[in-house]
Design a protein around this motif. Structure first.
Motif, mmCIF file in Angstrom:
data_model
loop_
_atom_site.group_PDB
_atom_site.id
_atom_site.type_symbol
_atom_site.label_atom_id
_atom_site.label_comp_id
_atom_site.label_asym_id
_atom_site.label_seq_id
_atom_site.Cartn_x
_atom_site.Cartn_y
_atom_site.Cartn_z
ATOM 1 N N ALA A 76 0.819 -1.433 0.086
ATOM 2 C CA ALA A 76 0.092 0.128 -0.092
ATOM 3 C C ALA A 76 0.702 1.309 -0.198
ATOM 4 O O ALA A 76 0.292 2.234 -0.255
ATOM 5 N N VAL A 77 2.316 0.738 0.222
ATOM 6 C CA VAL A 77 3.220 2.399 0.357
ATOM 7 C C VAL A 77 3.098 2.499 -1.211
ATOM 8 O O VAL A 77 3.757 2.500 -2.126
ATOM 9 N N PRO A 78 2.860 3.830 -1.569
ATOM 10 C CA PRO A 78 2.607 4.399 -2.732
ATOM 11 C C PRO A 78 4.504 3.893 -3.057
ATOM 12 O O PRO A 78 5.577 4.369 -2.901
ATOM 13 N N ILE A 79 4.962 4.183 -4.758
ATOM 14 C CA ILE A 79 6.416 3.465 -5.603
ATOM 15 C C ILE A 79 7.276 5.375 -4.838
ATOM 16 O O ILE A 79 8.147 5.216 -4.820
ATOM 17 N N ASN A 80 6.466 5.988 -4.553
ATOM 18 C CA ASN A 80 7.338 7.301 -4.390
ATOM 19 C C ASN A 80 7.891 7.403 -3.289
ATOM 20 O O ASN A 80 8.665 8.472 -2.570
ATOM 21 N N ALA A 81 7.774 6.585 -1.817
ATOM 22 C CA ALA A 81 7.631 6.724 -1.152
ATOM 23 C C ALA A 81 9.045 5.411 -0.437
ATOM 24 O O ALA A 81 9.013 5.308 1.135
ATOM 25 N N ARG A 82 8.612 4.623 -1.751
ATOM 26 C CA ARG A 82 9.888 3.409 -1.150
ATOM 27 C C ARG A 82 11.252 3.889 -0.920
ATOM 28 O O ARG A 82 11.650 5.253 -1.008
ATOM 29 N N TYR A 83 11.815 2.971 -1.013
ATOM 30 C CA TYR A 83 13.675 3.398 -0.711
ATOM 31 C C TYR A 83 14.137 2.695 -2.667
ATOM 32 O O TYR A 83 13.451 1.488 -3.072
ATOM 33 N N GLU A 84 15.451 2.867 -3.507
ATOM 34 C CA GLU A 84 15.849 2.456 -4.150
ATOM 35 C C GLU A 84 17.010 2.369 -3.917
ATOM 36 O O GLU A 84 17.976 3.025 -2.673
#
Length: 210
Positions: free
Chosen positions: A153-161
């Motif tokens: 449910a975490v939006p992609i721009n709130a994840r880590y890369e």
């Protein structure tokens, strides 16, 4: 490339790889906030490493905090920590052993065969150090990739890369393995010693016939 030049090139490459691995282990940018997506939902960039996590604000202010508890960390962080520590220790011993075994140094044994074997031992330590670095960085990168593409449910721009420290670690592993491999090419061959003895004995035999 002569044996001494090859050893020196391998040693410098492995030494540079070890320094880069040390920098990668210390840097907090093992993973960073992803800016993928339509909109950036935060003005704070987050960075996390093996030892600390940092928050960089849009004003340029950076605040870092050490990880509080070792046992509360994820398994991949603990494993990467252990592998990086082992890698740095192996590389440190490889630096010392290689200096003793290189042909261009006058430290320790003077027998060229013994020095070559010591240089090979240093090369093996460097190769093992590079493989530990590669395993640590790849394990961490695999976990980052899994969490990024996992259904959540975490939006992609709130994840880590991937952070910059991962690329430094991959480069460090490549340099260390390359340098260790060049040092391992110093392995003494009995045939070479026999050929040298034969060449040295040829002129005296020729003079006897004259």
């Amino acid at each position: 490339m002569g044996g001494g030049a090859r050893e020196l090139a391998g040693y410098l490459a492995a030494l540079g790889g070890w320094v880069a691995a040390l920098a990668a282990a210390v840097l907090p940018q093992w993973r960073q906030s992803s800016y993928a997506g339509d909109a950036i939902i935060t003005a704070v960039g987050l960075h996390e490493g093996l030892w600390m996590s940092c928050a960089a604000q849009s004003t340029g202010q950076v605040q870092c905090r050490l990880h509080d508890s070792l046992l509360s960390l994820d398994v991949h962080i603990q494993t990467s920590r252990a592998l990086m520590v082992i890698s740095l220790l192996l590389g440190f011993f490889g630096i010392i052993v290689s200096v003793v075994g290189m042909k261009c140094t006058k430290v320790g044994e003077e027998d060229p065969i013994t020095k070559s074997r010591i240089a090979v031992a240093g090369g093996v330590l460097f190769v093992l150090s590079g493989l530990c670095t590669l395993a640590a960085v790849s394990l961490y990168a695999t976990q980052v990739t899994y969490e990024f593409f996992r259904e959540s449910a975490v939006p992609i721009n709130a994840r880590y890369e991937f952070g910059s420290a991962l690329f430094v670690g991959w480069g460090a592993a490549s340099l260390t393995v390359l340098g260790g491999s060049l040092l391992c090419c110093s392995c003494p061959a009995k045939e070479r010693r026999g050929q040298q003895y034969y060449r040295q004995s040829q002129p005296s035999t020729a003079r006897e016939y004259v």
